[in-house]
Write a protein that holds these residues in place. Structure first.
Motif, PDB file in Angstrom:
ATOM      1  N   MET A  91       0.845  -1.169   0.000  1.00 43.57           N
ATOM      2  CA  MET A  91       0.000   0.000   0.000  1.00 43.57           C
ATOM      3  C   MET A  91       0.892   1.233   0.000  1.00 43.57           C
ATOM      4  N   ASN A  92       0.573   2.218  -0.803  1.00 43.86           N
ATOM      5  CA  ASN A  92       1.309   3.474  -0.873  1.00 43.86           C
ATOM      6  C   ASN A  92       0.387   4.600  -0.435  1.00 43.86           C
ATOM      7  N   GLU A  93       0.878   5.435   0.435  1.00 40.10           N
ATOM      8  CA  GLU A  93       0.101   6.565   0.915  1.00 40.10           C
ATOM      9  C   GLU A  93       1.027   7.748   1.152  1.00 40.10           C
ATOM     10  N   VAL A  94       0.458   8.935   1.111  1.00 35.82           N
ATOM     11  CA  VAL A  94       1.156  10.130   1.548  1.00 35.82           C
ATOM     12  C   VAL A  94       0.505  10.525   2.862  1.00 35.82           C
ATOM     13  N   LEU A  95       1.319  10.628   3.912  1.00 36.87           N
ATOM     14  CA  LEU A  95       0.791  10.893   5.238  1.00 36.87           C
ATOM     15  C   LEU A  95       1.399  12.145   5.839  1.00 36.87           C
ATOM     16  N   ASP A  96       0.624  12.852   6.636  1.00 40.03           N
ATOM     17  CA  ASP A  96       1.145  13.928   7.471  1.00 40.03           C
ATOM     18  C   ASP A  96       1.405  13.331   8.836  1.00 40.03           C
ATOM     19  N   ILE A  97       2.660  13.370   9.264  1.00 41.20           N
ATOM     20  CA  ILE A  97       3.035  12.797  10.556  1.00 41.20           C
ATOM     21  C   ILE A  97       3.603  13.915  11.414  1.00 41.20           C
ATOM     22  N   SER A  98       3.021  14.116  12.581  1.00 44.48           N
ATOM     23  CA  SER A  98       3.500  15.174  13.468  1.00 44.48           C
ATOM     24  C   SER A  98       4.881  14.813  14.007  1.00 44.48           C
ATOM     25  N   SER A  99       5.665  15.822  14.308  1.00 39.05           N
ATOM     26  CA  SER A  99       7.059  15.614  14.723  1.00 39.05           C
ATOM     27  C   SER A  99       7.181  14.769  15.987  1.00 39.05           C
ATOM     28  N   GLU A 100       6.195  14.822  16.886  1.00 42.24           N
ATOM     29  CA  GLU A 100       6.289  14.004  18.101  1.00 42.24           C
ATOM     30  C   GLU A 100       6.101  12.514  17.815  1.00 42.24           C
ATOM     31  N   ILE A 151       7.710  11.059  15.231  1.00 41.93           N
ATOM     32  CA  ILE A 151       8.857  10.684  14.403  1.00 41.93           C
ATOM     33  C   ILE A 151      10.077  10.485  15.289  1.00 41.93           C
ATOM     34  N   GLU A 152      10.752   9.357  15.084  1.00 45.94           N
ATOM     35  CA  GLU A 152      11.945   9.032  15.859  1.00 45.94           C
ATOM     36  C   GLU A 152      13.089   8.710  14.910  1.00 45.94           C
ATOM     37  N   ASP A 153      14.311   8.785  15.420  1.00 44.49           N
ATOM     38  CA  ASP A 153      15.479   8.412  14.629  1.00 44.49           C
ATOM     39  C   ASP A 153      15.350   6.963  14.168  1.00 44.49           C
ATOM     40  N   GLY A 191       8.290   6.614  11.693  1.00 51.17           N
ATOM     41  CA  GLY A 191       7.121   7.355  12.148  1.00 51.17           C
ATOM     42  C   GLY A 191       6.084   6.406  12.690  1.00 51.17           C
ATOM     43  N   LYS A 192       5.157   6.947  13.469  1.00 48.51           N
ATOM     44  CA  LYS A 192       4.085   6.136  14.012  1.00 48.51           C
ATOM     45  C   LYS A 192       2.766   6.783  13.617  1.00 48.51           C
ATOM     46  N   VAL A 193       1.888   6.011  12.955  1.00 49.43           N
ATOM     47  CA  VAL A 193       0.596   6.495  12.493  1.00 49.43           C
ATOM     48  C   VAL A 193      -0.462   5.462  12.858  1.00 49.43           C
ATOM     49  N   ASP A 194      -1.439   5.876  13.625  1.00 47.18           N
ATOM     50  CA  ASP A 194      -2.537   4.978  14.022  1.00 47.18           C
ATOM     51  C   ASP A 194      -2.038   3.660  14.588  1.00 47.18           C
ATOM     52  N   GLY A 195      -1.012   3.724  15.426  1.00 46.75           N
ATOM     53  CA  GLY A 195      -0.482   2.524  16.059  1.00 46.75           C
ATOM     54  C   GLY A 195       0.430   1.688  15.179  1.00 46.75           C
ATOM     55  N   ARG A 196       0.678   2.123  13.941  1.00 45.28           N
ATOM     56  CA  ARG A 196       1.558   1.400  13.018  1.00 45.28           C
ATOM     57  C   ARG A 196       2.858   2.171  12.850  1.00 45.28           C
ATOM     58  N   PHE A 197       3.952   1.456  12.680  1.00 43.49           N
ATOM     59  CA  PHE A 197       5.221   2.099  12.372  1.00 43.49           C
ATOM     60  C   PHE A 197       5.373   2.187  10.862  1.00 43.49           C
TER      61      PHE A 197
END
Length: 74
Positions: A1-10, A12-14, A31-37
């Motif tokens: 699946m390909n998506e473009v997501l807006d992920i807030s800086s909090e 995002i981790e190294d 990044g973490k989005v909806d409980g997924r990395f």
């Protein structure tokens, strides 16, 4: 699946260290989005301009060869 997501800086981790068997030089962060990395890629390192040009020329060569084969078969 390909998506473009807006992920807030909090969220995002190294990029973690995956060990020596996996190349991570093209991974910018995780990044973490909806409980997924999700893996955030460093676009400039995924493919260089030269690699993109090589892929494009291979595609053109393949199309030209296929067209020539069709012409020869006709």
């Amino acid at each position: 699946m390909n998506e473009v997501l807006d992920i807030s800086s909090e969220n995002i981790e190294d990029a973690p260290s995956f060990g020596v068997k996996i190349r991570t030089d093209f991974i910018q962060a995780m990044g973490k989005v909806d409980g997924r990395f999700v893996i955030l890629l460093d676009v400039a390192r995924v493919l260089s301009v030269e690699e993109i040009a090589q892929l494009a020329s291979r595609g053109t060569d393949t199309v030209a060869a296929a067209a020539q084969a069709e012409t020869s078969a006709a």
